[in-house]
Scaffold this motif. Structure first.
Motif, mmCIF file in Angstrom:
data_model
loop_
_atom_site.group_PDB
_atom_site.id
_atom_site.type_symbol
_atom_site.label_atom_id
_atom_site.label_comp_id
_atom_site.label_asym_id
_atom_site.label_seq_id
_atom_site.Cartn_x
_atom_site.Cartn_y
_atom_site.Cartn_z
ATOM 1 N N HIS A 42 10.479 7.599 10.540
ATOM 2 C CA HIS A 42 9.981 8.015 9.438
ATOM 3 C C HIS A 42 8.613 7.077 9.552
ATOM 4 O O HIS A 42 8.593 5.987 8.682
ATOM 5 C CB HIS A 42 10.593 7.674 7.978
ATOM 6 N N ASP A 43 7.313 7.333 9.622
ATOM 7 C CA ASP A 43 6.324 6.576 9.365
ATOM 8 C C ASP A 43 6.175 6.424 8.316
ATOM 9 O O ASP A 43 6.138 7.514 6.564
ATOM 10 C CB ASP A 43 4.696 7.482 10.253
ATOM 11 N N SER A 44 5.254 5.165 7.817
ATOM 12 C CA SER A 44 4.588 5.039 6.314
ATOM 13 C C SER A 44 3.402 4.199 6.188
ATOM 14 O O SER A 44 2.837 3.495 7.825
ATOM 15 C CB SER A 44 5.829 4.612 5.744
ATOM 16 N N THR A 45 2.833 3.920 5.718
ATOM 17 C CA THR A 45 1.808 3.135 5.507
ATOM 18 C C THR A 45 2.034 1.601 4.930
ATOM 19 O O THR A 45 2.103 2.394 3.429
ATOM 20 C CB THR A 45 0.171 3.317 5.377
ATOM 21 N N GLU A 46 1.410 0.614 5.508
ATOM 22 C CA GLU A 46 1.597 -0.715 4.087
ATOM 23 C C GLU A 46 0.322 -0.545 3.356
ATOM 24 O O GLU A 46 -1.143 -0.466 4.263
ATOM 25 C CB GLU A 46 2.103 -2.176 4.980
ATOM 26 N N TYR A 47 0.077 -1.514 2.637
ATOM 27 C CA TYR A 47 -0.484 -1.284 1.220
ATOM 28 C C TYR A 47 -0.476 -2.804 0.911
ATOM 29 O O TYR A 47 0.281 -2.910 -0.190
ATOM 30 C CB TYR A 47 -1.442 -0.182 0.347
ATOM 31 N N ALA A 48 -1.701 -3.806 1.403
ATOM 32 C CA ALA A 48 -0.935 -5.092 0.335
ATOM 33 C C ALA A 48 -1.599 -5.000 -1.289
ATOM 34 O O ALA A 48 -3.144 -4.636 -1.512
ATOM 35 C CB ALA A 48 -2.015 -6.057 0.767
ATOM 36 N N ILE A 49 -1.155 -5.469 -2.221
ATOM 37 C CA ILE A 49 -2.187 -4.819 -3.884
ATOM 38 C C ILE A 49 -1.901 -6.783 -4.014
ATOM 39 O O ILE A 49 -1.551 -8.012 -4.419
ATOM 40 C CB ILE A 49 -0.370 -5.214 -4.301
ATOM 41 N N THR A 50 -3.203 -7.291 -3.350
ATOM 42 C CA THR A 50 -4.098 -8.415 -3.465
ATOM 43 C C THR A 50 -4.857 -8.321 -4.964
ATOM 44 O O THR A 50 -5.594 -7.846 -4.480
ATOM 45 C CB THR A 50 -4.606 -9.076 -2.312
ATOM 46 N N PRO A 51 -4.572 -9.227 -5.329
ATOM 47 C CA PRO A 51 -5.735 -9.661 -6.806
ATOM 48 C C PRO A 51 -6.951 -10.410 -6.395
ATOM 49 O O PRO A 51 -6.890 -11.289 -4.913
ATOM 50 C CB PRO A 51 -5.286 -10.723 -7.858
ATOM 51 N N VAL A 52 -7.902 -10.545 -6.847
ATOM 52 C CA VAL A 52 -9.037 -10.379 -6.248
ATOM 53 C C VAL A 52 -9.191 -11.965 -6.801
ATOM 54 O O VAL A 52 -9.847 -13.033 -5.428
ATOM 55 C CB VAL A 52 -10.784 -10.081 -6.578
ATOM 56 N N GLU A 53 -9.574 -12.662 -7.601
ATOM 57 C CA GLU A 53 -9.026 -14.196 -7.739
ATOM 58 C C GLU A 53 -7.900 -14.941 -7.197
ATOM 59 O O GLU A 53 -6.715 -14.765 -7.394
ATOM 60 C CB GLU A 53 -8.320 -13.804 -9.113
ATOM 61 N N THR A 54 -7.951 -15.693 -6.946
ATOM 62 C CA THR A 54 -6.904 -17.041 -6.867
ATOM 63 C C THR A 54 -6.438 -17.404 -7.786
ATOM 64 O O THR A 54 -6.846 -17.951 -8.105
ATOM 65 C CB THR A 54 -7.433 -17.764 -5.717
ATOM 66 N N TYR A 55 -5.274 -17.082 -7.619
ATOM 67 C CA TYR A 55 -4.019 -18.449 -8.566
ATOM 68 C C TYR A 55 -4.275 -19.589 -8.181
ATOM 69 O O TYR A 55 -3.880 -20.192 -6.489
ATOM 70 C CB TYR A 55 -2.828 -17.743 -8.851
#
Length: 178
Positions: A42-55
């Protein structure tokens, strides 16, 4: 048969990662999920949920900032968008357990797309605490989405059984009304 149908539908593996970090427990787990899906054909796509601001790097300041985000239900802006989200029927969300919830940027991700009718499998990266409260928070937030039981995984260990369980939840027959 569900497996054949699933093969035709797109699978998104979305994981949380802090801006400026090249790796995280959630990214490591997401990569394991993608590899296990590929092994099953099964193929899948990765997506990074990345906040704009740095913690903040300082632990005490980090905890203060992230606890305030949770208390205020802040929705931090995220860096990228998912292309053609409507094409994805199955979404594996890999995120850390921050104070019995996912980071608020994950809710930004949920806010930005219509999850109605999708199957969401929460995979919660934890350091020994459970994922039940987190799953219930996600279910409450996405009332028209089939949020499966999901799994809790400690990223410090290679928990192949938990990854396999998460993938099984993608393939299980639908009992959802959505």
């Amino acid at each position: 048969m569900e497996s054949t149908k699933l093969h035709a539908d797109k699978i998104l593996v979305a994981y949380f990662i802090q801006k400026g970090k090249e790796t995280s427990g959630s990214k490591k787990i997401a990569e394991q999920v993608v590899a296990a899906l590929k092994e099953k054909g099964h193929d899948s796509t990765e997506y990074a949920i990345t906040p704009v601001e740095t913690y903040p790097e300082d632990k005490a300041t980090f905890e203060t900032v992230t606890k305030l985000e949770k208390e205020n239900r802040t929705r931090p802006a995220i860096v990228d968008k998912v292309g053609k989200m409507q094409d994805y029927k199955y979404v594996v969300v890999v995120a850390p357990n921050w104070y019995d919830d996912v980071p608020m940027a994950v809710y930004t991700f949920f806010d930005e797309y219509d999850f109605t009718g999708k199957r969401v499998v929460p995979v919660i990266n934890h350091d020994g605490t459970g994922h039940d409260k987190v799953r219930e928070s996600i279910r409450h937030f996405l009332p028209h989405t089939w949020v499966t039981d999901g799994v809790g995984i400690n990223a410090a260990s290679d928990d192949e059984a938990a990854v396999a369980e998460a993938i099984e939840q993608l393939f299980m027959p639908s009992t959802s009304k959505f």
